[in-house]
Design a protein around this motif. Structure first.
Motif, mmCIF file in Angstrom:
data_model
loop_
_atom_site.group_PDB
_atom_site.id
_atom_site.type_symbol
_atom_site.label_atom_id
_atom_site.label_comp_id
_atom_site.label_asym_id
_atom_site.label_seq_id
_atom_site.Cartn_x
_atom_site.Cartn_y
_atom_site.Cartn_z
ATOM 1 N N GLU A 198 0.848 -1.236 -0.056
ATOM 2 C CA GLU A 198 0.127 -0.036 0.083
ATOM 3 C C GLU A 198 0.739 1.365 0.047
ATOM 4 O OE1 GLU A 198 0.119 -2.481 2.095
ATOM 5 O OE2 GLU A 198 -0.092 -1.672 4.429
ATOM 6 N N GLY A 201 -7.225 -0.339 -0.358
ATOM 7 C CA GLY A 201 -7.273 1.411 -0.760
ATOM 8 C C GLY A 201 -8.581 1.630 -0.670
ATOM 9 N N ALA A 235 -8.583 3.569 4.654
ATOM 10 C CA ALA A 235 -7.767 3.988 3.626
ATOM 11 C C ALA A 235 -8.534 5.488 3.126
ATOM 12 C CB ALA A 235 -7.599 2.923 2.474
ATOM 13 N N TYR A 273 -1.822 2.970 -1.766
ATOM 14 C CA TYR A 273 -3.018 2.413 -2.089
ATOM 15 C C TYR A 273 -3.309 2.178 -3.669
ATOM 16 C CZ TYR A 273 -4.159 3.516 2.790
ATOM 17 O OH TYR A 273 -4.214 3.583 4.011
ATOM 18 N N CYS A 319 -4.690 -1.186 -4.985
ATOM 19 C CA CYS A 319 -4.805 -1.963 -3.777
ATOM 20 C C CYS A 319 -6.341 -2.243 -3.502
ATOM 21 C CB CYS A 319 -4.265 -1.306 -2.495
ATOM 22 S SG CYS A 319 -2.616 -1.490 -2.533
#
Ligand code: SAM
Length: 286
Positions: free
Chosen positions: A155, A184, A189, A220, A223
């Motif tokens: 990340e 993410g 996040a 991220y 991700c």
């Protein structure tokens, strides 16, 4: 056959008895609620229950099976063999496998963009330290390793597709990659992106007791499930990407605030919204 395939496939809490789930939860120092006997509860019933049990200190049953090391550790243990060569990427101050847990004759290489972080690790952590950026291929590492490990690192890396392709090239034939990363599109996040990095450090220290110099900027990039699936399918012969919905840990300090979050997370799990998972485990073979 590669040891990767000898591990039981991921099954989450399904097929486990209430006793097994409570025992696993005890080991993690948490409490979980378990499904009522009889036919499985419908979606909305599960969502409501997730919220109602939070103020009572209980988490959904998957927290017993999907938290941190529980899905990762057996895969790691199955992958370890005497004499193997391991590359731990983004290893920083804490190698994924401590020297005492390594089989005989293992060569353990720590890789990080920040040499200072590697040097903070306890003495003897690494047989070799390599300072480099995961997104830039290091010719000296190509084909050298049997196992690449990455714990909460992807990340922080951008672009992730380049990093994963490079990691693939560092593996020898029949090599394996085990990675665990933060998603993410999870609640934390999204907050992490909104809150400036300089404010995130004191907040994380206050709420989660995190030492400020262990908080790293996260991008991220790629991700989320669909993106990781595409990249891993492209780079590896076989790859599992397992979404893990255990973001409630971030709200352990407030079971009341955690209640609506757990309802939302239950909605995401029961609707199979894999792109919203707070964590992913990647288990891939060259
Ligand atoms: C959250 S820390 C994880 C450290 C360790 N794996 C652990 O679990 O404690 C993320 C690490 O990734 C490293 N990192 C960030 N970007 C990187 C990159 N592009 N290439 C290599 N390492 C990177 C950071 O320096 C940091 O040590």
């Amino acid at each position: 056959m590669n040891a990767a395939r000898e591990v039981a496939p991921y099954a989450g809490p399904d097929g486990r008895t209430a006793e097994e789930l409570h025992e696993l939860a005890d080991g993690l120092g948490i409490a979980v609620w378990t499904p009522e006997p009889g036919p499985p509860a419908g979606r909305w019933k599960r969502i409501v229950r997730a919220a109602r049990e939070s103020p009572r200190g209980k988490l959904p049953p998957r927290y017993a099976t999907d938290t941190w090391h529980v899905p990762f550790q057996p895969r790691l243990e199955a992958a370890l063999r005497p004499g193997m060569r391991i590359l731990d990427v983004g290893a920083g101050a804490r190698p994924m496998v401590a020297p005492a847990d390594r089989p005989a004759g293992v060569t353990y290489v720590g890789f990080d963009v920040d040499g200072e972080e590697l040097r903070k690790a306890p003495p003897g952590s690494y047989d070799e330290m390599v300072v480099g950026d995961l997104t830039i291929r290091e010719p000296a590492l190509v084909g050298r390793f049997d196992l690449v490990l990455s714990w909460l690192t992807m990340e922080h890396v951008k672009p992730v597709p380049d990093a994963l392709r490079n990691l693939r090239s560092y593996l020898a034939e029949d090599g394996r990659f085990l990675g665990y990363l933060a998603g993410g599109r999870s609640m934390h996040a999204v907050l992490n992106r909104i809150v400036p990095h300089r404010l995130a450090k004191p907040i994380m220290q206050r709420l989660w007791g995190r030492v400020p110099d262990t908080v790293f900027r996260a991008h991220y990039d790629h991700c989320w499930y669909d993106a990781l699936r595409e990249v891993t399918d492209d780079a590896w012969s076989t790859a599992e990407v397992i979404p893990l919905f255990t973001g409630g840990w971030y709200l352990q300090w407030s079971p009341l605030l955690r209640a609506p979050y757990l309802a939302y997370e239950e909605w995401a799990v029961t609707g199979d919204r894999r792109n919203l998972a707070p964590y992913y485990l990647i288990d891939a073979v060259t």
